[in-house]
Design an enzyme around this catalytic site. Sequence first.
Site, PDB file in Angstrom:
ATOM      1  N   GLU A 194       0.836  -1.209   0.000  1.00 52.55           N
ATOM      2  CA  GLU A 194       0.000   0.000   0.000  1.00 52.55           C
ATOM      3  C   GLU A 194       0.871   1.259   0.000  1.00 52.55           C
ATOM      4  O   GLU A 194       0.621   2.203   0.748  1.00 52.55           O
ATOM      5  CB  GLU A 194      -0.956   0.014   1.200  1.00 52.55           C
ATOM      6  CG  GLU A 194      -2.082  -0.980   1.073  1.00 52.55           C
ATOM      7  CD  GLU A 194      -3.160  -0.789   2.146  1.00 52.55           C
ATOM      8  OE1 GLU A 194      -2.852  -0.257   3.230  1.00 52.55           O
ATOM      9  OE2 GLU A 194      -4.302  -1.171   1.884  1.00 52.55           O
ATOM     10  N   GLU A 274      -7.151  -7.204  -0.847  1.00 50.05           N
ATOM     11  CA  GLU A 274      -7.513  -7.212   0.580  1.00 50.05           C
ATOM     12  C   GLU A 274      -9.004  -6.941   0.661  1.00 50.05           C
ATOM     13  O   GLU A 274      -9.444  -5.800   0.631  1.00 50.05           O
ATOM     14  CB  GLU A 274      -6.765  -6.134   1.377  1.00 50.05           C
ATOM     15  CG  GLU A 274      -5.327  -6.455   1.645  1.00 50.05           C
ATOM     16  CD  GLU A 274      -4.723  -5.575   2.747  1.00 50.05           C
ATOM     17  OE1 GLU A 274      -5.422  -4.733   3.325  1.00 50.05           O
ATOM     18  OE2 GLU A 274      -3.517  -5.764   3.008  1.00 50.05           O
TER      19      GLU A 274
END
Length: 637
Positions: A194, A274
């Site tokens: 991320e 995710e």
Amino acid sequence: MSRPSCWVALAAACCVVVLAGAGVSTPTVIEADTVGRKISIEGDDFMLDGQPFRIRSGEVHYFRTPAAYWPDRLRMVKAAGLNAVATYVEWMFHEGVERQYRWDGDRDLARFVSLAQQQGLLVLLRPGPYICAERDLGGLPYWLMGKYPDIKLRTLQPEFMSESTIWFNELFKQVKPLLYGNGGPIILVQVENEYGSYGSDHAYMNAMRALLHSHVGDHALLYTTDGFSRNFFTRGYADGALTTVDFGVTSSPVKNAFKDLREFRPVGPLMNSEFYPGWLTHWGEGFQRVATAPVVATLDDMLRTNASFNFYMFHGGTNFDFTAGANYGPTYQPDITSYDYDAPLTEAGDPTDKYYAIRSTIEKYYPQVRDIHLPLASSKAGYGSVPVVAKLQLLSSEGRTALGKKETVEGSSLPTFEQLRQWAGLVLYETTVHTDSGDVEDTRLLSIAKPRDRIYVYVNGVLKGILSRMHNILSIPLVVKNNTVLSLLVENQGRINFGDKLHDKKGILSPVLLANKVLNGTWEVTGFPLENVDVTGHDNPESTDRGPVLYEGAFTLPNNTQLLDTYVNPTGWGKGYIWINGHNLGRYWPREGPQVTLYVPGVWLQPPPAANRLQILELEAAAPGLDVTFVDTPILG
Ligand SMILES: *[C@@H]1O[C@H](CO)[C@@H](O)[C@H](O)[C@H]1NC(C)=O
Ligand SMILES: *[C@@H]1O[C@H](CO)[C@@H](O)[C@H](O)[C@H]1NC(C)=O
Ligand SMILES: *[C@@H]1O[C@H](CO)[C@@H](O)[C@H](O)[C@H]1NC(C)=O
Ligand SMILES: *[C@@H]1O[C@H](CO)[C@@H](O)[C@H](O)[C@H]1NC(C)=O
């Protein structure tokens, strides 16, 4: 995304062929035959050995579950109808001490990956090096900040890149044979984590990608994970790595969540790397829950539209020891010990209604899942009440000898935990205060702008108050006179794992002020790493109102019992840590909540007639009854 998310999920490779007729009782061992083994991308599809397939993955972190339970958890992943498991790799877990690598027992990553393969699961490996994961410093070793005081984590800075390079060399010695093209189950390897939520330096992402590619080659695919809106993945992508996005339940069609990505990358597999069926919880807030109905609705939409996905988390496990991290929202927010996450499998690995609903949804698209034996929850035990006795006062000279390590410094700048090369636990900073009022007592304000994180303040050995970063309590009035001894016991509550406050050093980071004057004399600094609390041969239980006390007790399990999981309930106690047979179960803090009980894996207990050793280091106030209870049901709030 409405809030920053930091956990990444991976997608699992789904292969109808692998699932066909496979029962959990007969795991498929994939032979180490590399002929024709190939993971690739063609058009909008992942291709496994030339066949299109989709990834249906669940995330399980080997570092949050005892190794003895890995086979069970992986079986549960498979029995839900998933075809892959994702895990981060936590650098700190393997290199807690610089250049001393550990791959034994609960750290045997290669075994975890091999067990997944035996279960017929593919693997998504997420080696970071930064992983977030709600772990201390996002999984990076804390000592980096001691060795290089000005280190810039997650950048091209040579110090960070060279340490990452050395680490990946060690890591890939373990996992290289397990890459798909080498005969193993690892089909995907994630680059960074991320990054688009943190920075925008493409040269850094491309360097990380090149570093991983030097180990992975074409034996697995590289990918990135970022938030699903454009401003995240356009900062976080890497050239030559598949861009994937993460999101939880969506009220609009899944297609909309992939819209920005589709515009950015018109061709290629769509993956929600995710997918959040639950959420993390901090101390002092309500236990976070995500309802089942919207989870399966979004799942159904992803299955129907052929998206690949990875549940984050599928089984959360536990932040044992001092591994829990923290976030920084409006203020410092340490994570609770449990990583139950309201995931489909509980902290103890038991299937929930959410688990069964997920399996039923997957069955609609993959009817073969019905042939897999439906798993049930395992039994838990309530072993009852166990009395403890005070054993050692931490700040007594005996306590300091048994558990502390002392040094002396001069001036106003105090050594951090990182400079002391101490990962977690407590550090005591002590000085003698000189005032111009001689033997006359007066009240002066003690103030510390940067406590990291919670400071117990003692005057001549008596607790006078607590400073707290979390609760923004930065000063306290003290009654002092000339030659008063001021003792500041600092608790590290977990390093920040996400966002721009990542470089979260511990200790006292600003001058200590008394009535606005800097205390810059001689300081005695005593570190209590609490990595080993075996205090056999030491005994000094007196003055239990003066600082932390280690309590001990023993209990023997009933005859003819299995070593079942249990939960220790510290209701009535203040704040501290509990060890069972030397295993640190993590931090407890029932008054703050929401978590009350701590999970005790049955595998850490001793069968009768052996005694089990219970140790509690209480920082604030022991329960009046001096006992704790072992119960069969968790209380997480
Ligand atoms: C999903 O893939 C199947 C073939 O595997 C295809 O028949 C179907 O049309 C696809 N669905 C969508 C929405 O793309
Ligand atoms: C404070 O104590 C120190 C050390 O005992 C002494 O040298 C100093 O004179 C004292 N100051 C006052 C104002 O009493
Ligand atoms: C401590 O601070 C005082 C007042 O600012 C100053 O006079 C003294 O030199 C300092 N001592 C040390 C050791 O830095
Ligand atoms: C458990 O078994 C041991 C050894 O057989 C025996 O000595 C002991 O009395 C038993 N304890 C109980 C509570 O039955």
